[in-house]
Motif scaffolding. Structure first.
Motif, PDB file in Angstrom:
ATOM      1  N   MET A   1       1.710   6.742  -6.800  1.00 18.76           N
ATOM      2  CA  MET A   1       0.637   7.626  -7.274  1.00 18.76           C
ATOM      3  C   MET A   1       0.988   9.086  -7.003  1.00 18.76           C
ATOM      4  O   MET A   1       0.702   9.953  -7.822  1.00 18.76           O
TER       5      MET A   1
ATOM      6  N   ASN B   1      -1.907  20.512  -0.041  1.00 18.86           N
ATOM      7  CA  ASN B   1      -3.223  19.885  -0.229  1.00 18.86           C
ATOM      8  C   ASN B   1      -3.532  18.789   0.804  1.00 18.86           C
ATOM      9  O   ASN B   1      -4.166  17.792   0.489  1.00 18.86           O
ATOM     10  N   GLY B   2      -3.053  18.972   2.009  1.00 17.34           N
ATOM     11  CA  GLY B   2      -3.439  18.063   3.081  1.00 17.34           C
ATOM     12  C   GLY B   2      -2.586  16.814   3.224  1.00 17.34           C
ATOM     13  O   GLY B   2      -2.818  16.006   4.118  1.00 17.34           O
ATOM     14  N   GLY B   3      -1.619  16.620   2.331  1.00 17.76           N
ATOM     15  CA  GLY B   3      -0.782  15.426   2.432  1.00 17.76           C
ATOM     16  C   GLY B   3       0.006  15.380   3.740  1.00 17.76           C
ATOM     17  O   GLY B   3       0.205  16.401   4.392  1.00 17.76           O
TER      18      GLY B   3
ATOM     19  N   VAL C   1       0.838  -1.199   0.000  1.00 15.82           N
ATOM     20  CA  VAL C   1       0.000   0.000   0.000  1.00 15.82           C
ATOM     21  C   VAL C   1       0.873   1.249   0.000  1.00 15.82           C
ATOM     22  O   VAL C   1       0.643   2.185  -0.788  1.00 15.82           O
TER      23      VAL C   1
ATOM     24  N   SER D   1      -4.869   4.542   6.901  1.00 12.45           N
ATOM     25  CA  SER D   1      -4.479   5.768   6.197  1.00 12.45           C
ATOM     26  C   SER D   1      -5.691   6.672   6.001  1.00 12.45           C
ATOM     27  O   SER D   1      -5.587   7.894   6.112  1.00 12.45           O
TER      28      SER D   1
ATOM     29  N   ARG E   1      -8.201  15.955   6.203  1.00  9.26           N
ATOM     30  CA  ARG E   1      -7.268  16.817   5.471  1.00  9.26           C
ATOM     31  C   ARG E   1      -7.818  17.092   4.075  1.00  9.26           C
ATOM     32  O   ARG E   1      -7.335  16.569   3.088  1.00  9.26           O
TER      33      ARG E   1
ATOM     34  N   ALA F   1      -8.066  20.123   2.620  1.00 14.89           N
ATOM     35  CA  ALA F   1      -7.397  21.254   1.960  1.00 14.89           C
ATOM     36  C   ALA F   1      -8.390  22.208   1.307  1.00 14.89           C
ATOM     37  O   ALA F   1      -8.194  22.663   0.179  1.00 14.89           O
TER      38      ALA F   1
ATOM     39  N   ILE G   1      -9.036  12.579  -7.769  1.00 13.84           N
ATOM     40  CA  ILE G   1      -8.028  11.918  -6.923  1.00 13.84           C
ATOM     41  C   ILE G   1      -6.900  12.894  -6.570  1.00 13.84           C
ATOM     42  O   ILE G   1      -6.177  12.705  -5.599  1.00 13.84           O
ATOM     43  N   GLN G   2      -6.785  14.007  -7.334  1.00 15.84           N
ATOM     44  CA  GLN G   2      -5.698  14.951  -7.085  1.00 15.84           C
ATOM     45  C   GLN G   2      -6.111  16.141  -6.221  1.00 15.84           C
ATOM     46  O   GLN G   2      -5.295  17.010  -5.943  1.00 15.84           O
ATOM     47  N   THR G   3      -7.385  16.173  -5.780  1.00 11.50           N
ATOM     48  CA  THR G   3      -7.859  17.376  -5.092  1.00 11.50           C
ATOM     49  C   THR G   3      -7.207  17.573  -3.735  1.00 11.50           C
ATOM     50  O   THR G   3      -6.676  18.624  -3.418  1.00 11.50           O
ATOM     51  N   SER G   4      -7.264  16.541  -2.889  1.00 13.19           N
ATOM     52  CA  SER G   4      -6.711  16.680  -1.539  1.00 13.19           C
ATOM     53  C   SER G   4      -6.284  15.311  -1.034  1.00 13.19           C
ATOM     54  O   SER G   4      -6.543  14.290  -1.683  1.00 13.19           O
ATOM     55  N   ALA G   5      -5.649  15.313   0.126  1.00 13.96           N
ATOM     56  CA  ALA G   5      -5.264  14.032   0.719  1.00 13.96           C
ATOM     57  C   ALA G   5      -6.508  13.178   0.961  1.00 13.96           C
ATOM     58  O   ALA G   5      -6.503  11.962   0.752  1.00 13.96           O
TER      59      ALA G   5
ATOM     60  N   LEU H   1      -6.112  10.573   7.169  1.00 15.24           N
ATOM     61  CA  LEU H   1      -6.183  11.680   6.207  1.00 15.24           C
ATOM     62  C   LEU H   1      -7.584  12.251   6.036  1.00 15.24           C
ATOM     63  O   LEU H   1      -7.771  13.217   5.297  1.00 15.24           O
TER      64      LEU H   1
ATOM     65  N   LEU I   1      -5.115   0.514   4.327  1.00 21.95           N
ATOM     66  CA  LEU I   1      -5.874   1.561   3.635  1.00 21.95           C
ATOM     67  C   LEU I   1      -6.812   2.276   4.606  1.00 21.95           C
ATOM     68  O   LEU I   1      -6.915   3.504   4.602  1.00 21.95           O
TER      69      LEU I   1
ATOM     70  N   SER J   1      -7.686  11.672  -2.315  1.00 20.32           N
ATOM     71  CA  SER J   1      -6.721  10.655  -2.759  1.00 20.32           C
ATOM     72  C   SER J   1      -6.975   9.332  -2.066  1.00 20.32           C
ATOM     73  O   SER J   1      -7.080   8.283  -2.709  1.00 20.32           O
ATOM     74  N   ILE J   2      -7.102   9.379  -0.742  1.00 22.33           N
ATOM     75  CA  ILE J   2      -7.260   8.113  -0.010  1.00 22.33           C
ATOM     76  C   ILE J   2      -8.667   7.567  -0.206  1.00 22.33           C
ATOM     77  O   ILE J   2      -8.866   6.348  -0.247  1.00 22.33           O
TER      78      ILE J   2
ATOM     79  N   THR K   1      -8.639   5.857  -3.531  1.00 22.80           N
ATOM     80  CA  THR K   1      -7.755   4.684  -3.500  1.00 22.80           C
ATOM     81  C   THR K   1      -8.406   3.529  -2.736  1.00 22.80           C
ATOM     82  O   THR K   1      -8.366   2.376  -3.179  1.00 22.80           O
TER      83      THR K   1
ATOM     84  N   LEU L   1       3.073  10.089   7.339  1.00 21.62           N
ATOM     85  CA  LEU L   1       2.332   8.845   7.088  1.00 21.62           C
ATOM     86  C   LEU L   1       3.239   7.833   6.384  1.00 21.62           C
ATOM     87  O   LEU L   1       3.203   6.643   6.682  1.00 21.62           O
TER      88      LEU L   1
ATOM     89  N   GLY M   1      -0.101  12.518  -9.334  1.00 23.34           N
ATOM     90  CA  GLY M   1      -0.444  13.778  -8.694  1.00 23.34           C
ATOM     91  C   GLY M   1      -1.377  13.675  -7.501  1.00 23.34           C
ATOM     92  O   GLY M   1      -2.104  14.620  -7.201  1.00 23.34           O
ATOM     93  N   THR M   2      -1.383  12.556  -6.803  1.00 23.27           N
ATOM     94  CA  THR M   2      -2.186  12.455  -5.582  1.00 23.27           C
ATOM     95  C   THR M   2      -1.460  13.175  -4.432  1.00 23.27           C
ATOM     96  O   THR M   2      -0.332  13.642  -4.604  1.00 23.27           O
ATOM     97  N   HIS M   3      -2.111  13.222  -3.279  1.00 22.87           N
ATOM     98  CA  HIS M   3      -1.548  14.001  -2.160  1.00 22.87           C
ATOM     99  C   HIS M   3      -1.490  13.193  -0.872  1.00 22.87           C
ATOM    100  O   HIS M   3      -2.007  13.611   0.147  1.00 22.87           O
ATOM    101  N   PHE M   4      -0.889  12.026  -0.933  1.00 19.31           N
ATOM    102  CA  PHE M   4      -0.755  11.245   0.301  1.00 19.31           C
ATOM    103  C   PHE M   4       0.357  11.804   1.183  1.00 19.31           C
ATOM    104  O   PHE M   4       0.185  12.003   2.369  1.00 19.31           O
TER     105      PHE M   4
END
Lengths: 648, 198
Positions: free
Chosen positions: A251, A264-266, A244, B40, B47, B49, B124-128, B44, B37, B131-132, B135, A270, A256-259
């Protein structure tokens, strides 16, 4: 031309161009050699398509040794750069790439396959099985590991190596600070190899739980099998976390994800947490089978049964449980607060207790034993004191308050090399020497073997003890140079000399293999060490089916009982034996995975989609396949058995 | 191949028993995968954003439809395995077919849901958080998609080869997989959707 620019290396140097040429020439030489000696068919039939656990074990072994030398060259370059203050041998970027690949290669592509090599070769023999539970899956595991390793290894000549450390912490490993494709290689190559490892974990757990010979209850399993069972249990529960984490990292970099980003909150921490939730159990995946190897060797050459069998088992199970409860000790300084740090300090220190139990058990096994100082035993005897030093510094590091002084210094580097080299590397070399006659039908030279053991030990002490001192004085790890006024110079020179001595030790090992291939006697018994467990009860070379009759087990040391107490190991008549068929599918799937990984690293989407479809087609074909294996007839078994008995 | 007739067909050979245990261990690994998952996700979830959060995105309608479809499919595959144990091949294939259709329905609604999220400005690119979210849901959805193909292949094999120890074994293992996906969905429904809408 833009398309091809991405494959260029970001920091070219003559060494890298020379390596490119060398890689090209080696590949050509292999192809030419195979064609000239007409060995393509042999290679395909006997090795690339094999599902035999013994051959897969040997392929793991060859890969591990190759990677040992790749990682070793990295190590020598690092130590050479640090040998003198303000050296100019490597620049900062190149140094970063080398310590990153050194770590990944040594842990994931050297130590792991070395463990897998011994596990594959030994475990089915130790439990009296004909093969592992899922032989073809086993081959797939190997090819996934191998292709992952190869993908990782080409990074330094195509596109650039990862440079964010083997831990690849974000945001350093994000696109902003690691622009080259290096970290993509890290994410994807380890992902491919990791899937292979996870499948091995499932395979060996099933094998050990279900395929033991009649009479072998769980508490009568040899210690190496026990340690493998526990290690594979850890694999099954730790590797999905890595899967994972790597997927998220991939990604972040490619989609362009934000983990783990800083915007953007990443949350970059983590990654550190997920990485070490896998990473800490990972070191126990390495060390537990090593403990298993030491247990076998110490018991064999002390000529005594293993002291405290039950406490050995329980301590391993406890270590496995603790391994999931200590991960935060890798980043005490990152501000999770005093309470969290204290909890993780205590759990970390608690691991010393079951480990101490094991050390004392080995000492009590030696007590009043008739110790025979063979090469494997010499490694084990060197392991106990050297590993204990590493364990003690580990407890020092576990104290979270004090860790603020040690964190990110050479003290830490000294500590983990101090546990991994005597703990894992010595165990693997001891295991290699110990099982060599069973694998290849002749013994390695004892004198040269002892030279290697001593050179490695002395080299190890010279290389790593000074790091404890410079670390306490504040020398940071992962820094490509330091000024003369720090006074670290002389100590680092000692380290370099130590590393050079270790290199000589490994060279002696290579010479030993060459010498023994040429001169060692082929006329050895199937039990040259006078050992105690089942793997020595079959012939050398081990026939395809391992045991002509299924052995009958009555104790932990059945083979010893059969030799000394008249226990009858093999009863009844021969029966036909069912064996799995060879298959090219695992190798082909491995190749497709390699192409998949390569396309993914560079973000070339069309081949990526095609190879993804290719992987699923392979799985579908496997689903529809009707393969029932084959039988070895009684006549064939009798013929093989007579021939092999004559050889002994 | 030794066949033990005192056991159900899917357990009747040694190889079959190994495969079933191996698959249970694989499901253990899958629990860790989804567990990571979820962990995580909980880390998140807040978050966002400045982008949309769960309260903003989630609607109970499609989610309930998805839940009913998937829970029903878990029931029908149970019936399918029951029919298999009774040796009724036709009935078994029918129930497996219904299961896959329900799975397909689930997947369609999920894809519709995803499109809605994107329309509301959550990619999927907007915020954490997004994204999660994508996913975690996507990993489950990908499992269902894989299951659709796998299940179809098994139906074809049962049709061609009948109920043998091998095909019965495959069908049984597939049912374990399908039930597992249902269990994961119950967690997604409770801890992502219901909690997000509270």
């Amino acid at each position: 031309m833009d398309f091809f620019d991405r494959f260029a290396i970001p920091h070219p140097s003559p060494v890298i161009y020379a390596s490119m040429v060398a890689i090209g020439l080696t590949v050509l030489a292999i192809i030419a050699g195979l064609s000239y000696f007409k060995k393509w068919g042999y290679l395909w039939r006997e090795w690339l398509t094999t599902v035999d656990h013994k051959r897969i074990g040997i392929m793991y072994l060859i890969s591990a040794l190759l990677m040992l030398f790749r990682g070793g060259v990295d190590a020598i370059m690092l130590r050479a750069q640090l040998a003198t203050p303000e050296a100019k041998l490597l620049d900062a970027q190149h140094y970063n790439e080398i310590f990153s690949t050194h770590g990944v290669v040594m842990i994931l592509f050297m130590a792991m396959p070395f463990i897998m090599a011994l596990m594959n070769f030994v475990v089915p023999l130790q439990i009296g099985a004909r093969d592992v539970a899922f032989p073809r899956l086993n081959a797939l595991s190997f090819w996934l590991f191998f292709m992952g390793a190869m993908l990782f290894n080409i990074s330094f000549v195509i596109g650039g190596s990862p440079d964010a450390g083997w831990t690849s912490y974000f945001p350093l490993a994000g696109n902003e600070f690691s622009e080259s494709v290096g970290t993509n290689y890290y994410m994807i190559a380890i992902q491919i190899a990791g899937i292979g490892t996870l499948l091995t974990g499932i395979n060996f757990m099933t094998t050990i739980l279900k395929m033991r010979a009649p009479g072998m209850t769980l508490m009568k399993m040899p210690m190496f099998t026990w340690s493998s069972l526990v290690a594979n249990l850890i694999i099954v529960f730790a590797f999905p976390v890595l899967t994972v984490a790597l997927a998220m990292g991939t990604m972040d970099r490619l989609f362009g994800t934000h983990f783990f980003t800083t915007d953007n909150g990443g949350m970059d921490m983590l990654w550190a947490n997920l990485f070490w939730v896998w990473g800490h159990p990972e070191v126990y995946i390495l060390i537990l089978p090593s403990f298993g190897i030491y247990s076998e060797i110490i018991s064999t050459f002390a000529r005594r049964n293993l002291y405290g069998y039950k406490s050995m088992v329980y301590s391993m199970v406890v270590i496995a449980a603790y391994s999931f409860l200590v991960w935060a000790h890798h980043f005490f300084t990152m501000g999770q607060g005093a309470l969290t740090n204290s909890i993780f300090s205590i759990t970390t220190m608690a691991i010393a207790v079951p480990t101490g139990v094991k050390i004392f058990n080995w000492l009590f096994t030696l007590y009043k034993g008739k110790i025979e100082m063979t090469t494997p035993m010499l490694y084990s005897m060197l392991f106990i004191p050297l590993f204990t030093i590493g364990g003690v510094t580990g407890v020092m590091l576990a104290m979270s308050a004090a860790d603020y002084q040690y964190h990110n210094t050479m003290f830490l580097v000294a500590h983990f090399h101090n546990v991994i080299i005597p703990g894992v590397v010595f165990a693997m070399l001891a295991g290699l020497t110990y099982y060599w006659p069973k694998m290849f039908g002749f013994m390695l030279n004892e004198k040269l073997g002892k030279w290697t053991a001593w050179l490695l030990s002395i080299g190890f002490l010279l290389a790593f003890m000074p790091m404890y001192i410079t670390g306490l004085d504040g020398q940071a790890r992962r820094m490509y140079t330091y000024s003369e006024s720090t006074g670290f110079g002389p100590w680092n020179m000692v380290s370099f000399i130590g590393a050079a001595i270790m290199a000589v030790g490994f060279a002696v090992l290579v010479y030993n293999v060459y010498y023994s291939v040429r001169y060692a006697s082929r006329n050895i018994s199937s039990d040259p060490w006078d050992a105690r467990t089942l793997e020595w009860a079959t012939h050398t070379p081990v026939p395809e089916y391992n045991f002509a009759q299924v052995p009958q087990i009555d104790s932990i040391e059945t083979f010893w009982d059969a030799k000394k107490k008249g226990h009858v190991l093999f009863k009844g008549k021969y029966e036909k034996i069912h064996m799995p068929n060879n298959s090219g599918m695992p190798f082909i799937m491995g190749c497709i995975f390699f192409a998949w990984g390569f396309s993914f690293v560079f973000g070339i989407w069309v081949p990526l989609i095609l190879t993804t479809i290719g992987i699923f087609i392979c799985m579908a074909l496997r689903s529809f396949e009707n393969d029932h294996g084959h039988y070895i007839s009684v006549e064939e078994i009798e013929e093989t058995e007579t021939k092999l008995r004559g050889a002994n | 191949m030794k066949i033990d007739n005192s056991l159900p067909l899917e357990y009747s050979t040694e190889e079959n028993r190994l495969k079933i245990l191996g698959f249970w261990i694989f499901l253990g690994a899958e629990i860790m995968l989804f567990g990571t998952l979820f962990a995580s996700y909980f880390t998140l979830v807040d978050r966002t954003a400045g982008g949309p959060n769960g309260m903003h995105l989630f609607e109970i309608g499609p989610v309930l439809i998805e839940t009913f479809l998937l829970l029903a499919s878990s029931f029908t595959i149970g019936l399918g395995i029951h029919a298999m144990r009774l040796g009724r091949r036709k009935a078994m294939m029918t129930f497996f077919g219904i299961t896959l259709l329900l799975g397909l329905g689930f997947l369609s609604v999920e894809i519709y849901d995803f499109i809605m999220y994107v329309h509301e400005g959550a990619t999927i690119q907007t915020s954490a958080f997004t994204s999660i979210l994508f996913t975690t849901l996507g990993t489950h959805g990908a499992h269902v998609t894989l299951g659709l193909f796998w299940g179809l292949f098994i139906i074809l094999q049962v049709k061609k080869r009948g109920l043998t120890p091998e095909t019965a074994n495959k069908s049984f293992i597939f049912s374990l997989y399908w039930h597992f996906l249902d269990v994961v969905w119950i967690f997604i429904f409770s801890f992502i959707y219901l909690k997000g809408m509270m």
